[in-house]
Design a protein around this motif. Structure first.
Motif, PDB file in Angstrom:
ATOM      1  N   THR A  89       0.859  -1.382   0.020  1.00  0.00           N
ATOM      2  CA  THR A  89      -0.016  -0.025  -0.036  1.00  0.00           C
ATOM      3  C   THR A  89       0.800   1.235  -0.078  1.00  0.00           C
ATOM      4  OG1 THR A  89      -0.168   0.451   2.577  1.00  0.00           O
ATOM      5  CG2 THR A  89      -1.766  -1.327   1.465  1.00  0.00           C
ATOM      6  N   ASP A  90       0.217   2.703  -0.026  1.00  0.00           N
ATOM      7  CA  ASP A  90       0.863   3.610   0.039  1.00  0.00           C
ATOM      8  C   ASP A  90       1.547   3.901   1.294  1.00  0.00           C
ATOM      9  OD1 ASP A  90       1.283   5.004  -2.363  1.00  0.00           O
ATOM     10  OD2 ASP A  90      -0.540   6.276  -2.131  1.00  0.00           O
ATOM     11  N   ALA A  91       1.414   3.245   2.388  1.00  0.00           N
ATOM     12  CA  ALA A  91       1.909   3.222   3.783  1.00  0.00           C
ATOM     13  C   ALA A  91       3.421   3.058   3.370  1.00  0.00           C
ATOM     14  CB  ALA A  91       1.593   2.306   4.465  1.00  0.00           C
ATOM     15  N   ALA A  92       3.884   2.190   2.184  1.00  0.00           N
ATOM     16  CA  ALA A  92       5.337   1.658   1.912  1.00  0.00           C
ATOM     17  C   ALA A  92       5.923   3.174   1.671  1.00  0.00           C
ATOM     18  CB  ALA A  92       5.297   0.647   1.163  1.00  0.00           C
ATOM     19  N   ASN A  93       5.034   4.012   0.968  1.00  0.00           N
ATOM     20  CA  ASN A  93       5.595   5.395   0.596  1.00  0.00           C
ATOM     21  C   ASN A  93       5.301   6.816   1.525  1.00  0.00           C
ATOM     22  OD1 ASN A  93       6.104   4.118  -2.053  1.00  0.00           O
ATOM     23  ND2 ASN A  93       4.236   4.354  -2.760  1.00  0.00           N
ATOM     24  N   CYS A  94       5.115   5.820   2.870  1.00  0.00           N
ATOM     25  CA  CYS A  94       5.075   6.911   3.895  1.00  0.00           C
ATOM     26  C   CYS A  94       3.710   7.658   3.923  1.00  0.00           C
ATOM     27  CB  CYS A  94       6.290   7.842   4.144  1.00  0.00           C
ATOM     28  SG  CYS A  94       7.829   6.763   4.607  1.00  0.00           S
ATOM     29  N   VAL A  95       2.717   7.163   3.264  1.00  0.00           N
ATOM     30  CA  VAL A  95       1.395   7.955   3.302  1.00  0.00           C
ATOM     31  C   VAL A  95       0.717   7.326   4.470  1.00  0.00           C
ATOM     32  CG1 VAL A  95      -0.708   8.379   2.163  1.00  0.00           C
ATOM     33  CG2 VAL A  95       1.393   8.214   0.875  1.00  0.00           C
ATOM     34  N   PRO A  96       0.063   8.115   5.435  1.00  0.00           N
ATOM     35  CA  PRO A  96      -0.534   7.594   6.560  1.00  0.00           C
ATOM     36  C   PRO A  96      -1.809   6.979   6.045  1.00  0.00           C
ATOM     37  CG  PRO A  96      -0.197  10.021   6.889  1.00  0.00           C
ATOM     38  CD  PRO A  96       0.275   9.761   5.413  1.00  0.00           C
ATOM     39  N   PRO A  97      -2.067   5.768   7.056  1.00  0.00           N
ATOM     40  CA  PRO A  97      -3.383   5.069   6.713  1.00  0.00           C
ATOM     41  C   PRO A  97      -4.679   5.700   6.735  1.00  0.00           C
ATOM     42  CG  PRO A  97      -2.472   4.364   8.544  1.00  0.00           C
ATOM     43  CD  PRO A  97      -1.395   5.405   8.080  1.00  0.00           C
ATOM     44  N   GLY A  98      -4.581   6.753   7.585  1.00  0.00           N
ATOM     45  CA  GLY A  98      -5.974   7.155   7.799  1.00  0.00           C
ATOM     46  C   GLY A  98      -6.883   6.629   8.690  1.00  0.00           C
ATOM     47  N   MET A  99      -8.248   6.960   8.841  1.00  0.00           N
ATOM     48  CA  MET A  99      -9.144   6.072   9.720  1.00  0.00           C
ATOM     49  C   MET A  99      -9.816   5.014   8.533  1.00  0.00           C
ATOM     50  SD  MET A  99      -9.682   6.695  12.899  1.00  0.00           S
ATOM     51  CE  MET A  99     -11.471   6.386  13.074  1.00  0.00           C
ATOM     52  N   PRO A 100     -10.080   3.931   9.118  1.00  0.00           N
ATOM     53  CA  PRO A 100     -10.065   3.440  10.524  1.00  0.00           C
ATOM     54  C   PRO A 100      -8.704   2.942  10.858  1.00  0.00           C
ATOM     55  CG  PRO A 100     -11.138   1.827   9.264  1.00  0.00           C
ATOM     56  CD  PRO A 100     -10.837   3.087   8.192  1.00  0.00           C
ATOM     57  N   GLN A 101      -7.934   2.648  10.077  1.00  0.00           N
ATOM     58  CA  GLN A 101      -6.696   1.801  10.385  1.00  0.00           C
ATOM     59  C   GLN A 101      -5.476   2.700  11.179  1.00  0.00           C
ATOM     60  OE1 GLN A 101      -6.417  -1.229   9.858  1.00  0.00           O
ATOM     61  NE2 GLN A 101      -8.398  -1.671   8.592  1.00  0.00           N
ATOM     62  N   ILE A 102      -5.461   3.816  11.138  1.00  0.00           N
ATOM     63  CA  ILE A 102      -4.832   4.637  11.976  1.00  0.00           C
ATOM     64  C   ILE A 102      -4.885   4.093  13.322  1.00  0.00           C
ATOM     65  CG2 ILE A 102      -6.111   6.489  12.281  1.00  0.00           C
ATOM     66  CD1 ILE A 102      -2.245   6.324  11.758  1.00  0.00           C
ATOM     67  N   MET A 103      -6.012   3.816  13.771  1.00  0.00           N
ATOM     68  CA  MET A 103      -6.385   3.339  15.189  1.00  0.00           C
ATOM     69  C   MET A 103      -5.893   1.788  15.500  1.00  0.00           C
ATOM     70  SD  MET A 103      -7.455   5.973  16.826  1.00  0.00           S
ATOM     71  CE  MET A 103      -8.426   5.092  18.354  1.00  0.00           C
ATOM     72  N   ARG A 104      -5.269   1.093  14.445  1.00  0.00           N
ATOM     73  CA  ARG A 104      -4.896  -0.149  14.269  1.00  0.00           C
ATOM     74  C   ARG A 104      -3.543  -0.633  14.024  1.00  0.00           C
ATOM     75  NH1 ARG A 104      -9.481  -3.183  14.577  1.00  0.00           N
ATOM     76  NH2 ARG A 104      -8.748  -4.744  13.134  1.00  0.00           N
ATOM     77  N   MET A 105      -2.988   0.189  14.365  1.00  0.00           N
ATOM     78  CA  MET A 105      -1.328   0.234  14.093  1.00  0.00           C
ATOM     79  C   MET A 105      -0.787  -0.383  15.207  1.00  0.00           C
ATOM     80  SD  MET A 105      -0.634   1.187  11.006  1.00  0.00           S
ATOM     81  CE  MET A 105      -2.188   0.288  10.306  1.00  0.00           C
ATOM     82  N   PRO A 106       0.611  -1.028  15.081  1.00  0.00           N
ATOM     83  CA  PRO A 106       0.827  -1.842  16.348  1.00  0.00           C
ATOM     84  C   PRO A 106       1.982  -0.828  17.232  1.00  0.00           C
ATOM     85  CG  PRO A 106       2.361  -2.238  14.374  1.00  0.00           C
ATOM     86  CD  PRO A 106       1.049  -1.496  13.876  1.00  0.00           C
ATOM     87  N   TYR A 107       1.495   0.337  17.154  1.00  0.00           N
ATOM     88  CA  TYR A 107       2.074   1.334  18.047  1.00  0.00           C
ATOM     89  C   TYR A 107       1.207   2.146  18.967  1.00  0.00           C
ATOM     90  CZ  TYR A 107       5.943   0.540  14.996  1.00  0.00           C
ATOM     91  OH  TYR A 107       6.877  -0.037  13.877  1.00  0.00           O
TER      92      TYR A 107
END
Lengths: 251, 137
Positions: A89-107
């Motif tokens: 996904t674009d997360a590999a290009n450092c684009v934040p995932p946004g909602m709802p997945q930003i609440m489900r990251m391992p940090y």
């Protein structure tokens, strides 16, 4: 406080002669009583680390029931994935995932109370969610954003949060994207001691046949701090426009 | 893959692989690696240890009969590792280590860092959960 934003809203509309542009609600200066009221809210201090097990289990358990058009889009996504695309996904290009997945990251995440607002500081990508609890409604025509527009209210010791205005680049679950009809409803509350449960219900009549429910558990860490996370610091991964991954291992 | 590499099946790590896959995918998928396939390098010398986001990077020299090979391993972030016992000082240039990694599928000399055994014999794991051990909370 809620009367103040209504006044601000009406004033803004009046000044614009009733045109469609609506200014943001006015935030009045907080009073000592507003600050004192924060002391009655449940103690959510410390920072909260998602339990890896629930991230994994809930992803497996949260299979969406899709409308035919969205199912077609997902089928094409999966077919392309089988060809080696959509692996990244674009997360590999450092684009934040946004909602709802930003609440489900391992940090971890952190809750900050202030009058009229709960702020969630999110370690992943150093993101922030501002949840307005001053009685304002959701915006009727928000610009789409990664984390959306959120309002909240307290029901007992639970914070109820509603969100709209999501960027269609976000993924609700893999291969499924939000529209301007997507709404997210979160119930955030403490469970057993030092555990927090978040139930996230996602609705969109154009995408889902029935609401999609995600559940995430967090553990309180009083001896941790939120750390900086700047993805662009040394990102060696990338996704091309087709979602094919690469990794730069040059020294 | 280096002929000196020794493949082995570490049952515990294999069992943990599906969970680790999900977690490591926070920043990117693991599609470019043979995820869950442990390969060991018995002897390597640290060239550089980058304590950076979104991933740490470990560059090592591996001695072979044909001369030194240079390898690179992506690892978990400082945010993760800093909560499971690692620090920016855990590795330094010149340290003699052994390591376990998941290889790149494209055959280049690199992969994902799974565990490192330090010069003092201590083994440090990359993919342990910070919420598994209550004594660390």
């Amino acid at each position: 406080m809620s009367r103040n934003w209504v006044r601000g809203l009406l004033l803004s509309v009046a000044m614009l002669g009733g045109s469609v542009a609506v200014a943001d609600p006015i935030t009045p200066p907080p009073t000592p009583a507003d600050y004192a009221a924060l002391g009655k809210l449940p103690d959510w201090s410390g920072i909260w680390q998602p339990e890896w097990g629930t991230l994994f289990a809930s992803r497996a358990a949260s299979k969406p029931v899709l409308q035919p058009e969205a199912a077609k889009v997902l089928a094409q996504f999966d077919a392309d994935k089988a060809k080696g695309e959509n692996l990244q996904t674009d997360a590999a290009n450092c684009v934040p995932p946004g909602m709802p997945q930003i609440m489900r990251m391992p940090y971890p995440i952190e809750f900050i109370y202030s009058p009229g607002r709960v702020t969630i500081a999110i370690e992943t990508d150093s993101q922030v969610r501002r949840i307005y609890t001053d009685g304002r409604p959701l915006p009727t025509d928000p610009d789409p954003t990664f984390n959306g527009s959120s309002i909240g209210h307290w029901e007992g010791d639970s914070l109820i949060v509603d969100t709209n205005g999501l960027n269609p680049r976000n993924s609700i679950v893999e291969g499924v994207h939000p529209t301007d009809k997507t709404r997210i409803h979160e119930v955030i509350r403490l469970g057993k001691p030092d555990h927090m449960e978040i139930e996230t219900t996602i609705t969109d009549p154009t995408v889902f046949k029935q609401p999609l429910v995600l559940r995430t558990s967090y553990v309180r860490k009083r001896d941790w701090q939120i750390r900086e996370y700047v993805c662009q610091e040394n990102n060696r991964d990338a996704a091309d426009p087709f979602g094919r991954p690469s990794l730069d291992i040059s020294k | 893959m280096s002929p000196r590499s020794i493949r082995f099946a570490a049952a515990a790590l294999i069992a943990a692989a599906p969970l680790a896959f999900q977690v490591a995918s926070a920043h990117h998928s693991t599609a470019m690696f043979y995820w869950g396939k442990n390969v060991k390098i018995a002897s390597a010398v640290v060239e550089r240890w980058d304590w950076t986001n979104p991933h740490t990077f470990l560059y090592v020299t591996v001695p072979t009969p044909n001369g030194p090979e240079h390898w690179a391993f992506e690892g978990m972030s400082p945010n993760h590792l800093g909560r499971t016992g690692w620090t920016k000082h855990t590795l330094k240039p010149g340290d003699k280590i052994s390591l376990v990694y998941y290889p790149l599928k494209d055959g280049r000399k690199g992969g994902f860092d799974v565990e490192v055994t330090l010069p003092n014999g201590q083994t440090m794991k990359q993919l342990s959960s910070p919420t598994d051990d209550p004594s660390k909370s």
